[in-house]
Design an enzyme around this catalytic site. Structure first.
Site, PDB file in Angstrom:
ATOM      1  N   ASP A 100      72.253  15.742 -22.158  1.00  0.00           N
ATOM      2  CA  ASP A 100      72.728  16.015 -23.502  1.00  0.00           C
ATOM      3  C   ASP A 100      72.085  15.046 -24.493  1.00  0.00           C
ATOM      4  OD1 ASP A 100      74.761  17.186 -25.421  1.00  0.00           O
ATOM      5  OD2 ASP A 100      75.370  15.088 -25.459  1.00  0.00           O
ATOM      6  N   GLU A 119      67.857  18.136 -23.379  1.00  0.00           N
ATOM      7  CA  GLU A 119      68.175  18.724 -24.670  1.00  0.00           C
ATOM      8  C   GLU A 119      67.380  17.877 -25.662  1.00  0.00           C
ATOM      9  OE1 GLU A 119      72.000  20.075 -27.356  1.00  0.00           O
ATOM     10  OE2 GLU A 119      72.106  18.159 -26.305  1.00  0.00           O
TER      11      GLU A 119
END
Length: 730
Positions: free
Chosen positions: A348, A384
């Site tokens: 993330d 990401e």
């Protein structure tokens, strides 16, 4: 309780079969006390043991009489001096950063804060109240587990299909999952859950965060939760809330049993991990673990050390410049691979991990360490590739060995099918694997994780049903969530009974899914998109743990038809090696007339000219993919070959007549599917014959050998409908 000196390694609580070694890193502490609790209902520790040894900034001891199941926490002494970055407060029980099991969850009370809430001095004040009745507690764990013949599937990247899902949301309403297992790791390992995943052709599931995380206090006060889980507090312990049996030890075992069952079905397990920040928030957040263990070491502090550098929008950021913080992340990753047998990670806001000083540095320490690690360099690594800081959007800039969520692919495909002009040029690049992003650094098409939707944003159903977000249920007056979604409601905002609008929405969904599986790169599906799942226009459902986010498995005829379409498209993707190339098309510019393995076709049947590419009004595109010129070998060293395919796309609202290009001597074109006629039988079309592509639709053809010449035009073929489930699918 006998206390021996113990060892500084490994960090955390380690049971060796005879006793337990405790080790805690804290560079700036002056004293560390180990607190032992008899049960998770205790409001005070039963024993407090001062750790007698410190070696290389690690405080440690060995308790020969301690056993697995022991609950514990720490009290860490040192200066409480926020202006200089120190927030030690021995009145607060802090969680071991290395705990592998959570013995007690947080119970929100003001005593968990290191300062007096409401004091005019804010976090410069000091709270002496004891947090022991409410603080999270760690548990000593015996990690033994019988894995049997468990083996990682190790699916090659170019054959990987990722399915992003939420453990609870996927199983909570599934009628085939036993009721007592719904919403749990065990439910995900159930026969019904695995059967659906397999029926889609999925090779890897990507689990939204399962590291132990917290429900933010401001959400709890509203009666909401942190459903998505991007609020981690412990990076080694699985979230207890997803265990069917609320036992710390059994939750770990249940997670391992889930992985073992999925591996037996040849399904890999990828974890969405959040190492960029923690649940302790900014300077006004609670003291639960890292802040109280050593704030100045674990967190990136601003030029005013009272505050934090925040590239995530969550209040703090892990200090990637500290070797001990890097060690914690690496130890956590290796633990999940070696002990929990997971197959990879999606990081993330990965750009935040790459910031050495301020700017994103793709050659940062984090990437250097992973690349040389003999364990982690061999698993699937997904970035990401952005964060919320300046210069944080880094799509295409991660190093070799990494794949990326391709946000540019998502946005381009959405804009193309929305009907925006000027997108054909980029659309071709995205279909061909985004060589503009990855080829320059020697990476391959599978560096691109292609997706249309993910957990963050509209579902596929909502993408074609709403022009605007509708997040009122989140309690923030619809201010949260992205405003620019490249969505189109097809003529009515939200639910409608208009059959024409419903039909158009279904066609648009078919167009988007068919595009995803006709593109070079690794496709990723959002769980529920195949079921027509809607969140009623909420594009930021992070706090909605209810039927808004739980998948509804009761399907009407329309939803069943779309599910079958998705299965059939995935089947074609798996059967056609030209869709799973490991190399870019010849490594040259995609428009060159000398390219043999790919050709871009205009509606008149000729290769697209510069004028065609630059015309802003053009919304149609054809691409011919040569199945006999892949130039790769299979696992046995044999030349890889498949059908030559022709893909026609039109986002124009009116029909477009295509003149089909040559198919090769003795061959005709066979239409495999057409999103405008999902139930139609395959048909054959002779080269140079006109084919009418309906408005806003996509058709796929393959070359088919014919013994006798066919007359011009289309002739029907008595074969099964392409919308029918492929052999072996359920």
């Amino acid at each position: 309780m006998r206390v021996w000196p113990g060892r500084p390694y490994p960090l955390g609580a380690t049971f060796d079969g005879a006793g337990v070694n405790f080790a805690l890193f804290s560079e700036h502490a002056t004293k560390v006390e180990l607190c032992l609790f008899g049960s998770n209902e205790d409001s005070k520790e039963g024993e407090r043991i001062q750790l007698p040894e410190q070696t290389d900034q690690v405080w440690h001891c060995y308790l020969p009489d301690a056993e697995p199941g022991q609950l514990y926490g720490f009290r860490v002494h040192g200066p409480y001096d926020p202006p200089h970055g120190h927030r030690f407060n021995p009145s607060k029980i802090v969680l071991d950063p290395y705990t592998k099991a959570i013995g007690r969850d947080v119970q929100w009370h003001d005593e968990l804060w290191g300062y007096r809430i409401g004091d005019a001095a804010a976090d410069l004040s000091f709270d002496e109240r004891d947090s022991a009745p409410y603080a999270p507690l760690a548990m000593v764990l015996d990690t033994a587990f019988t894995w049997g013949d468990d083996r990682p599937p190790r699916t090659p990247w170019h054959k990987t299909l990722i399915y992003e899902l939420h453990v609870k949301g996927f199983t909570q309403r599934h009628p085939g999952v036993p009721e007592d297992r719904r919403g749990t790791y065990a439910g995900l390992a159930s026969e019904a859950a695995i059967e659906h995943i397999q029926s889609l052709g999925v090779t890897a599931i990507e689990l939204m965060p399962v590291h132990f995380f917290l429900d933010d206090r401001h959400l709890a006060d509203k009666g909401l939760v942190n459903y998505w889980g991007y609020n981690t507090l412990a990076f080694f312990a699985p979230a207890l809330r997803y265990a069917s049996r609320q036992s710390p030890r059994k939750s770990v075992q249940e997670f391992k049993m889930m992985v073992r069952s999925l591996h037996a079905a040849k399904i890999e397990v990828i974890l969405d991990v959040v190492y960029n920040h923690t649940a302790e928030g900014n300077q006004l957040g609670p003291t639960l673990s890292f802040r109280g263990v050593d704030n100045a070491s674990y967190y990136r502090l601003a030029s005013d050390p009272r505050h934090y550098m925040d590239f995530t929008g969550c209040g703090n950021g892990f200090n990637m410049q500290n070797p001990r913080v890097l060690q914690l992340i690496m130890d956590s990753l290796r633990y999940w691979v070696t002990e929990m047998h997971v197959d990879g990670f999606r990081f993330d806001l990965a750009s935040a991990l790459a910031r050495e000083l301020f700017a994103v540095d793709k050659l940062g320490s984090f990437f250097d360490i992973i690349r040389q690690d003999p364990i982690l360099s061999q698993v699937k690594l997904i970035a990401e590739p952005w964060d919320v800081g300046e210069g944080g959007y880094q799509v295409g800039n991660f190093p070799s060995g990494w794949t990326e969520w391709n946000g540019k692919y998502r946005d381009c495909v959405r804009r193309f099918w929305k009907g925006e002009g000027g997108t054909v040029n980029e659309m071709a690049t995205r279909l061909a694997g985004s060589s503009d992003l990855y080829a320059w650094s020697g990476r391959k098409p599978y560096a691109s994780i292609n997706f249309i939707t993910c957990h963050d944003g509209f579902t596929l159903e909502d993408l074609v049903s709403y022009n605007e977000k509708h997040n009122e249920a989140n309690g923030e007056d619809n201010r949260d969530g992205a405003n620019d979604n490249h969505s189109w409601d097809c003529g009515a905002e939200g639910p409608t009974n208009d059959p024409a609008i419903i039909a158009l929405r279904e066609r648009q969904k078919r167009n988007l899914i068919a595009t995803l599986f006709s593109s070079q790169g690794v496709p990723m599906l959002l769980a529920g998109d195949e079921l027509g799942h809607t969140q009623n226009g909420n594009n930021n459902a992070y706090c909605q743990d209810n039927e808004l986010t739980w998948l509804d498995w009761q399907l009407d005829d329309r939803k069943k038809a779309f599910l079958q379409f998705v299965r059939s498209i995935v089947h074609i993707w798996k059967e056609q090696p030209v869709f799973q190339r490991r190399k870019f098309f010849q490594g040259r510019a995609i428009r060159g007339s000398d390219i043999k393995d790919i050709s871009w076709i205009a509606a008149n049947g000729s290769e697209m000219s510069d004028e065609d590419w630059s015309a802003g009004f053009v919304r149609t595109l054809g691409v011919r993919l040569a199945g006999d010129l892949i130039g790769e070998m299979n696992e046995r060293g044999e030349p890889l070959a498949g059908d030559t395919l022709l893909l026609l796309l039109s986002a124009h609202h009116e029909p477009v007549v295509f003149a089909l290009p040559a198919a090769g001597p003795g061959h005709v074109w066979e239409r495999l599917f057409d999103t405008a006629e999902p139930g139609a039988a395959p048909v054959t079309v002779t080269p140079d014959s006109p084919f009418t592509l309906q408005g806003r639709s996509l058709a796929l053809f393959r070359t088919q050998r014919t013994e006798e010449p066919k007359p011009p035009g289309i002739s029907g073929a008595a074969v099964a409908s392409p919308a029918a489930a492929p052999a072996g699918a359920t």
